[in-house]
Design an enzyme around this catalytic site. Structure first.
Site, PDB file in Angstrom:
ATOM      1  CE  LYS A  98      34.496  42.253  54.925  1.00  0.00           C
ATOM      2  NZ  LYS A  98      34.651  43.529  55.624  1.00  0.00           N
ATOM      3  CE1 TYR A 123      34.595  42.066  51.007  1.00  0.00           C
ATOM      4  CE2 TYR A 123      33.118  40.190  51.204  1.00  0.00           C
ATOM      5  CZ  TYR A 123      33.370  41.531  51.382  1.00  0.00           C
ATOM      6  OH  TYR A 123      32.397  42.339  51.935  1.00  0.00           O
ATOM      7  CG  PHE A 142      26.593  39.463  34.729  1.00  0.00           C
ATOM      8  CD1 PHE A 142      27.362  39.329  33.583  1.00  0.00           C
ATOM      9  CD2 PHE A 142      26.765  40.590  35.522  1.00  0.00           C
ATOM     10  CE1 PHE A 142      28.304  40.293  33.236  1.00  0.00           C
ATOM     11  CE2 PHE A 142      27.698  41.557  35.185  1.00  0.00           C
ATOM     12  CZ  PHE A 142      28.471  41.408  34.036  1.00  0.00           C
ATOM     13  NE  ARG A 158      29.477  40.221  37.917  1.00  0.00           N
ATOM     14  CZ  ARG A 158      29.310  41.233  38.767  1.00  0.00           C
ATOM     15  NH1 ARG A 158      29.002  40.996  40.022  1.00  0.00           N
ATOM     16  NH2 ARG A 158      29.442  42.468  38.366  1.00  0.00           N
ATOM     17  CG  ASN A 211      23.207  41.539  48.090  1.00  0.00           C
ATOM     18  OD1 ASN A 211      23.174  40.472  48.692  1.00  0.00           O
ATOM     19  ND2 ASN A 211      23.872  41.687  46.957  1.00  0.00           N
TER      20      ASN A 211
HETATM   21  P1  NAD Z   1      33.056  51.187  50.294  1.00  0.00           P
HETATM   22  O1  NAD Z   1      34.113  50.733  49.323  1.00  0.00           O
HETATM   23  O2  NAD Z   1      32.202  52.330  49.894  1.00  0.00           O
HETATM   24  O3  NAD Z   1      33.706  51.507  51.707  1.00  0.00           O
HETATM   25  C1  NAD Z   1      34.938  50.975  52.161  1.00  0.00           C
HETATM   26  C2  NAD Z   1      35.777  52.136  52.690  1.00  0.00           C
HETATM   27  O4  NAD Z   1      36.996  51.606  53.245  1.00  0.00           O
HETATM   28  C3  NAD Z   1      36.181  53.114  51.584  1.00  0.00           C
HETATM   29  O5  NAD Z   1      35.958  54.429  52.030  1.00  0.00           O
HETATM   30  C4  NAD Z   1      37.666  52.839  51.369  1.00  0.00           C
HETATM   31  O6  NAD Z   1      38.355  53.979  50.894  1.00  0.00           O
HETATM   32  C5  NAD Z   1      38.095  52.404  52.762  1.00  0.00           C
HETATM   33  N1  NAD Z   1      39.273  51.533  52.781  1.00  0.00           N
HETATM   34  C6  NAD Z   1      39.517  50.439  52.017  1.00  0.00           C
HETATM   35  N2  NAD Z   1      40.691  49.895  52.351  1.00  0.00           N
HETATM   36  C7  NAD Z   1      41.219  50.674  53.353  1.00  0.00           C
HETATM   37  C8  NAD Z   1      42.418  50.624  54.109  1.00  0.00           C
HETATM   38  N3  NAD Z   1      43.332  49.679  53.895  1.00  0.00           N
HETATM   39  N4  NAD Z   1      42.621  51.582  55.056  1.00  0.00           N
HETATM   40  C9  NAD Z   1      41.700  52.547  55.267  1.00  0.00           C
HETATM   41  N5  NAD Z   1      40.552  52.638  54.575  1.00  0.00           N
HETATM   42  C10 NAD Z   1      40.308  51.710  53.631  1.00  0.00           C
HETATM   43  O7  NAD Z   1      32.178  49.898  50.600  1.00  0.00           O
HETATM   44  P2  NAD Z   1      30.910  49.715  51.573  1.00  0.00           P
HETATM   45  O8  NAD Z   1      29.872  49.030  50.777  1.00  0.00           O
HETATM   46  O9  NAD Z   1      30.605  50.978  52.279  1.00  0.00           O
HETATM   47  O10 NAD Z   1      31.488  48.637  52.599  1.00  0.00           O
HETATM   48  C11 NAD Z   1      31.750  48.928  53.972  1.00  0.00           C
HETATM   49  C12 NAD Z   1      32.030  47.614  54.677  1.00  0.00           C
HETATM   50  O11 NAD Z   1      30.879  46.766  54.603  1.00  0.00           O
HETATM   51  C13 NAD Z   1      33.185  46.809  54.079  1.00  0.00           C
HETATM   52  O12 NAD Z   1      33.909  46.203  55.133  1.00  0.00           O
HETATM   53  C14 NAD Z   1      32.490  45.750  53.249  1.00  0.00           C
HETATM   54  O13 NAD Z   1      33.285  44.590  53.081  1.00  0.00           O
HETATM   55  C15 NAD Z   1      31.263  45.486  54.097  1.00  0.00           C
HETATM   56  N6  NAD Z   1      30.134  44.890  53.351  1.00  0.00           N
HETATM   57  C16 NAD Z   1      29.407  45.644  52.470  1.00  0.00           C
HETATM   58  C17 NAD Z   1      28.325  45.058  51.797  1.00  0.00           C
HETATM   59  C18 NAD Z   1      27.437  45.860  50.872  1.00  0.00           C
HETATM   60  O14 NAD Z   1      26.405  45.313  50.445  1.00  0.00           O
HETATM   61  N7  NAD Z   1      27.771  47.108  50.558  1.00  0.00           N
HETATM   62  C19 NAD Z   1      28.026  43.701  51.989  1.00  0.00           C
HETATM   63  C20 NAD Z   1      28.808  42.963  52.871  1.00  0.00           C
HETATM   64  C21 NAD Z   1      29.845  43.577  53.573  1.00  0.00           C
HETATM   65  C1  UD2 Z   2      27.274  40.970  47.530  1.00  0.00           C
HETATM   66  C2  UD2 Z   2      28.365  41.926  48.018  1.00  0.00           C
HETATM   67  C3  UD2 Z   2      29.613  41.176  48.403  1.00  0.00           C
HETATM   68  C4  UD2 Z   2      29.322  40.031  49.339  1.00  0.00           C
HETATM   69  C5  UD2 Z   2      28.163  39.165  48.798  1.00  0.00           C
HETATM   70  C6  UD2 Z   2      27.725  38.175  49.856  1.00  0.00           C
HETATM   71  C7  UD2 Z   2      28.211  44.076  46.903  1.00  0.00           C
HETATM   72  C8  UD2 Z   2      28.727  44.948  45.816  1.00  0.00           C
HETATM   73  N1  UD2 Z   2      28.733  42.848  46.963  1.00  0.00           N
HETATM   74  O1  UD2 Z   2      27.694  40.316  46.314  1.00  0.00           O
HETATM   75  O2  UD2 Z   2      30.522  42.083  49.011  1.00  0.00           O
HETATM   76  O3  UD2 Z   2      29.030  40.550  50.604  1.00  0.00           O
HETATM   77  O4  UD2 Z   2      27.014  39.960  48.491  1.00  0.00           O
HETATM   78  O5  UD2 Z   2      27.052  37.122  49.287  1.00  0.00           O
HETATM   79  O6  UD2 Z   2      27.378  44.451  47.686  1.00  0.00           O
HETATM   80  N2  UD2 Z   2      24.695  41.784  38.383  1.00  0.00           N
HETATM   81  C9  UD2 Z   2      24.219  41.982  37.093  1.00  0.00           C
HETATM   82  N3  UD2 Z   2      24.660  43.078  36.408  1.00  0.00           N
HETATM   83  C10 UD2 Z   2      25.539  43.989  36.945  1.00  0.00           C
HETATM   84  C11 UD2 Z   2      25.992  43.790  38.264  1.00  0.00           C
HETATM   85  C12 UD2 Z   2      25.556  42.673  38.962  1.00  0.00           C
HETATM   86  O7  UD2 Z   2      23.444  41.178  36.562  1.00  0.00           O
HETATM   87  O8  UD2 Z   2      25.875  44.972  36.261  1.00  0.00           O
HETATM   88  C13 UD2 Z   2      24.221  40.619  39.148  1.00  0.00           C
HETATM   89  C14 UD2 Z   2      25.324  39.755  39.707  1.00  0.00           C
HETATM   90  O9  UD2 Z   2      25.816  38.829  38.751  1.00  0.00           O
HETATM   91  C15 UD2 Z   2      24.590  39.081  40.857  1.00  0.00           C
HETATM   92  C16 UD2 Z   2      23.612  40.162  41.343  1.00  0.00           C
HETATM   93  O10 UD2 Z   2      23.501  41.096  40.271  1.00  0.00           O
HETATM   94  O11 UD2 Z   2      23.864  37.962  40.404  1.00  0.00           O
HETATM   95  C17 UD2 Z   2      24.073  40.884  42.596  1.00  0.00           C
HETATM   96  O12 UD2 Z   2      25.412  41.315  42.361  1.00  0.00           O
HETATM   97  P1  UD2 Z   2      26.174  42.315  43.375  1.00  0.00           P
HETATM   98  O13 UD2 Z   2      27.556  42.472  42.820  1.00  0.00           O
HETATM   99  O14 UD2 Z   2      25.368  43.522  43.640  1.00  0.00           O
HETATM  100  O15 UD2 Z   2      26.207  41.532  44.763  1.00  0.00           O
HETATM  101  P2  UD2 Z   2      26.616  40.031  45.179  1.00  0.00           P
HETATM  102  O16 UD2 Z   2      25.374  39.429  45.755  1.00  0.00           O
HETATM  103  O17 UD2 Z   2      27.318  39.339  44.086  1.00  0.00           O
END
Ligand code: NAD
Ligand code: UD2
Length: 310
Positions: free
Chosen positions: A150, A146, A207, A273, A175
């Site tokens: 990115k 992942y 965790f 984890r 986050n």
């Molecule tokens: P999300 O899973 O809700 O959104 C991702 C969307 O992309 C979904 O609607 C999914 O169906 C679509 N998708 C996945 N693979 C695809 C493909 N091959 N073609 C077309 N569509 C596809 O997750 P989110 O939290 O909304 O994340 C949005 C973006 O932000 C992602 O790029 C994710 O990596 C990034 N991001 C999110 C977080 C966070 O804290 N939520 C943190 C860091 C980065």
């Molecule tokens: C977040 C993003 C990831 C990446 C990363 C960057 C999400 C879902 N993931 O991972 O995409 O960008 O940041 O550093 O936003 N935990 C529990 N219990 C649960 C679930 C989680 O204890 O049921 C803990 C987990 O082990 C961690 C913390 O909560 O210590 C945050 O976990 P997360 O999955 O929300 O996000 P993170 O920071 O691992």
């Protein structure tokens, strides 16, 4: 603001659907490309005639080319958003998370579209800078497919900037939390999981010792930044952290959730984890220099909005 539609890849997901709402509210028309692997049509106001949903994959270059015809700008969010899913399926993740980005770059070049916002992640830093505020110059050590995808996407976007005049605004999200973040996967955001389980009085799994910290950003604050980046007269090179330089431990988070629900269900403690980062906090000076974020949402206010109690 341009009259041309904005293409939002991944627009049916958590972050994407909030952006779509905000774009429509500002008068844009929007085209969403989403394969609905984690996104849901129900996240979108499909009755709005200014919104078009194209179901398909960003890894399909012909489709990406076609869907971009007539668009004025792109917000590229489509990705497998789970780090753990990328560990289990690196090849499938790479198609979505890297090939998808390359297809977006190529199609933009072909159509002469310049502005693109990209969702990168704090994961690119690996464990570097842990325990301090992490600035954008912190060495990058992507530890998972992942994170590698990115970071590679960032480099390709920068290549297209230098070579072909694209205007990429690259954001490294910390986050993000808020409504519509899917709580159903164990790898989803911790706040969506904890609040859903608290609401349903189901056991919560913690965790590790709960003293790990995160820099949580409420979705509305992120959307504010994305809109500004879309409309800015120019975009400076260099990725921008999206975090608030605020640390919250999971134990404190549980206290906040407990206060909102008048108590917690059983909290089951399990080993940390593997690969879990202990402390993650953004140095956000670049964010604050480039964008206006008046008063970031407090955790209490964000949780209240998430639970519909604001
Ligand atoms: P999300 O899973 O809700 O959104 C991702 C969307 O992309 C979904 O609607 C999914 O169906 C679509 N998708 C996945 N693979 C695809 C493909 N091959 N073609 C077309 N569509 C596809 O997750 P989110 O939290 O909304 O994340 C949005 C973006 O932000 C992602 O790029 C994710 O990596 C990034 N991001 C999110 C977080 C966070 O804290 N939520 C943190 C860091 C980065
Ligand atoms: C977040 C993003 C990831 C990446 C990363 C960057 C999400 C879902 N993931 O991972 O995409 O960008 O940041 O550093 O936003 N935990 C529990 N219990 C649960 C679930 C989680 O204890 O049921 C803990 C987990 O082990 C961690 C913390 O909560 O210590 C945050 O976990 P997360 O999955 O929300 O996000 P993170 O920071 O691992």
């Amino acid at each position: 603001m341009s009259d041309l539609p904005v293409l939002v890849t991944g627009g049916a997901g958590f972050i994407g659907s909030h952006l779509v709402d905000a774009l429509l509210a500002r008068g844009y028309s929007v085209r969403v490309l989403d394969n609905l692997s984690s996104g849901k049509p129900g996240n979108l106001p499909l009755g709005d005639p200014r919104l078009e949903l194209v179901e398909g994959d960003v890894a399909d270059v012909g489709l990406v080319r076609g869907v971009m015809v007539g668009c004025g700008a792109v917000v590229h969010l489509a990705a497998v958003a789970s780090v753990q899913a990328s560990v289990i399926d690196p090849v499938g993740t790479h198609r979505s998370n890297f090939i998808g980005t390359l297809n977006v770059c190529e199609a933009m070049r072909e159509h002469g579209i310049r502005r693109v916002l990209f969702a990168s992640s704090a994961a690119v830093y690996g464990n570097n800078g842990e325990g301090e505020a992490i600035d954008e110059d912190t060495p990058k050590t992507p530890l998972t497919p992942y994170a590698a995808d990115k970071l590679a996407s960032e480099h390709y976007l920068d290549f297209y900037r230098r070579q072909h005049g694209l205007e990429p605004a690259i954001f490294r999200f910390f986050n993000i939390y808020g409504p519509r973040q899917d709580p159903s996967s164990p790898y989803s955001g911790v706040i969506s999981i904890f609040t859903e389980r608290a609401a349903k009085r189901l056991p919560i799994t913690l965790f590790g010792d709960g003293e790990q910290t995160r820099d949580f950003v409420y979705i509305a604050d992120l959307i504010e930044v994305l809109l500004q980046a879309l409309e800015a007269p120019q975009v400076l090179p260099g990725a921008v952290n999206v975090g608030l330089n605020r640390s919250l431990s999971l134990n404190r988070l549980l206290e906040e959730i407990s206060a909102l629900f008048g108590g917690l269900p059983e909290v089951r403690r399990e080993a940390a984890r593997p690969g879990d980062i202990r402390h993650s906090r953004a140095d956000n000076r670049r964010l604050m220099e480039r964008y206006r974020l008046a008063e970031p949402t407090s955790m209490a206010a964000g949780l209240a909005c998430l639970l519909g109690r604001a």
